[in-house]
Design a protein around this motif. Structure first.
Motif, PDB file in Angstrom:
ATOM      1  N   UNK A 181     -35.152  47.642  39.988  1.00 23.11           N
ATOM      2  CA  UNK A 181     -36.186  48.215  41.184  1.00 23.11           C
ATOM      3  C   UNK A 181     -35.301  47.823  42.576  1.00 23.11           C
ATOM      4  N   UNK A 182     -35.830  48.429  43.405  1.00 24.71           N
ATOM      5  CA  UNK A 182     -35.611  48.176  44.677  1.00 24.71           C
ATOM      6  C   UNK A 182     -36.664  48.388  45.788  1.00 24.71           C
ATOM      7  N   UNK A 183     -36.663  47.218  46.728  1.00 21.85           N
ATOM      8  CA  UNK A 183     -37.969  47.524  47.848  1.00 21.85           C
ATOM      9  C   UNK A 183     -37.232  48.303  48.745  1.00 21.85           C
ATOM     10  N   UNK A 184     -37.623  49.415  49.266  1.00 29.27           N
ATOM     11  CA  UNK A 184     -36.992  50.395  50.375  1.00 29.27           C
ATOM     12  C   UNK A 184     -37.721  49.933  51.581  1.00 29.27           C
ATOM     13  N   UNK A 185     -39.164  49.839  51.600  1.00 29.93           N
ATOM     14  CA  UNK A 185     -39.935  49.493  52.756  1.00 29.93           C
ATOM     15  C   UNK A 185     -40.978  48.605  52.154  1.00 29.93           C
ATOM     16  N   UNK A 186     -40.979  47.149  52.405  1.00 27.00           N
ATOM     17  CA  UNK A 186     -41.942  46.476  51.926  1.00 27.00           C
ATOM     18  C   UNK A 186     -43.344  46.928  51.857  1.00 27.00           C
ATOM     19  N   UNK A 187     -43.985  46.858  50.796  1.00 20.28           N
ATOM     20  CA  UNK A 187     -45.657  47.019  50.766  1.00 20.28           C
ATOM     21  C   UNK A 187     -45.671  48.593  50.821  1.00 20.28           C
ATOM     22  N   UNK A 188     -44.540  49.513  50.457  1.00 15.46           N
ATOM     23  CA  UNK A 188     -45.139  50.903  50.844  1.00 15.46           C
ATOM     24  C   UNK A 188     -44.377  51.654  49.839  1.00 15.46           C
ATOM     25  N   UNK A 189     -42.772  51.547  50.143  1.00 12.90           N
ATOM     26  CA  UNK A 189     -41.836  52.424  49.252  1.00 12.90           C
ATOM     27  C   UNK A 189     -40.786  51.719  48.358  1.00 12.90           C
ATOM     28  N   UNK A 190     -40.628  51.943  47.252  1.00 12.20           N
ATOM     29  CA  UNK A 190     -40.027  51.369  46.154  1.00 12.20           C
ATOM     30  C   UNK A 190     -39.167  52.476  45.423  1.00 12.20           C
ATOM     31  N   UNK A 191     -38.058  51.996  44.678  1.00  9.05           N
ATOM     32  CA  UNK A 191     -37.363  52.875  43.885  1.00  9.05           C
ATOM     33  C   UNK A 191     -37.293  52.063  42.488  1.00  9.05           C
ATOM     34  N   UNK A 192     -37.381  52.916  41.300  1.00 10.03           N
ATOM     35  CA  UNK A 192     -37.257  52.360  39.998  1.00 10.03           C
ATOM     36  C   UNK A 192     -35.913  53.268  39.498  1.00 10.03           C
ATOM     37  N   UNK A 193     -34.835  52.592  38.927  1.00  9.67           N
ATOM     38  CA  UNK A 193     -33.610  53.225  38.763  1.00  9.67           C
ATOM     39  C   UNK A 193     -33.308  52.745  37.238  1.00  9.67           C
ATOM     40  N   UNK A 194     -33.148  53.738  36.441  1.00 15.20           N
ATOM     41  CA  UNK A 194     -32.573  53.612  35.001  1.00 15.20           C
ATOM     42  C   UNK A 194     -31.098  54.010  34.905  1.00 15.20           C
ATOM     43  N   UNK A 195     -30.419  53.215  34.713  1.00 14.37           N
ATOM     44  CA  UNK A 195     -28.826  53.262  34.619  1.00 14.37           C
ATOM     45  C   UNK A 195     -28.257  54.416  33.441  1.00 14.37           C
TER      46      UNK A 195
END
Length: 146
Positions: free
Chosen positions: A71-85
């Protein structure tokens, strides 16, 4: 039933997915995603939610501990990424379905699991930003909370 049957059936399924309009594909794959997620994925993510005490930033930042995704926190509290390799969908890995339309099932699964974790009233969207089946090196989904 033999493997020839399944190979042909899944080929027909793949062709059918491609023929559906977006709304019909979403409807079909929403049901499939729920059944898939209910086989254990929801419980795994619920345990992770409890471990991080409901903290969204920590949830996505540490999701790789579960294996198979990061996962990645793009904008704390608002926008995230989930990545499957890699594509982890059994319909692709064992069934031979190679249609990028199948990736709507993954998007729907993220929506369903999110609703089970964050609650039905929590408003968020999930966008597909490219998948292995669409030619990318990994599957990337953006989760944006309102």
């Amino acid at each position: 039933m033999d493997s020839v049957f399944y190979k042909e059936w899944f080929q027909g399924f793949s062709e059918g997915l491609e023929a559906l309009d977006d709304n019909s594909r979403q409807c079909l794959l929403r049901c499939c995603a729920k059944k898939c997620a209910d086989t254990g994925i929801v419980e795994i993510y619920k345990k992770h939610y409890i471990k991080v005490q409901g903290n969204r930033d920590e949830f996505y930042r540490t999701i790789e501990e579960l294996g198979g995704a990061r996962g990645e926190v793009i904008t704390p509290g608002k926008v995230y990424a989930i990545i499957f390799p890699q594509c982890v969908c059994d319909l692709h890995t064992t069934g031979g379905v190679n249609s990028q339309s199948l990736c709507e099932c993954s998007r729907q699964s993220i929506v369903y699991v999110g609703r089970m974790i964050w609650g039905e009233d929590t408003r968020f969207s999930v966008k597909n930003q490219g998948t292995v089946l669409s030619g990318n090196k990994e599957c990337r989904f953006i989760i944006e909370f309102e």
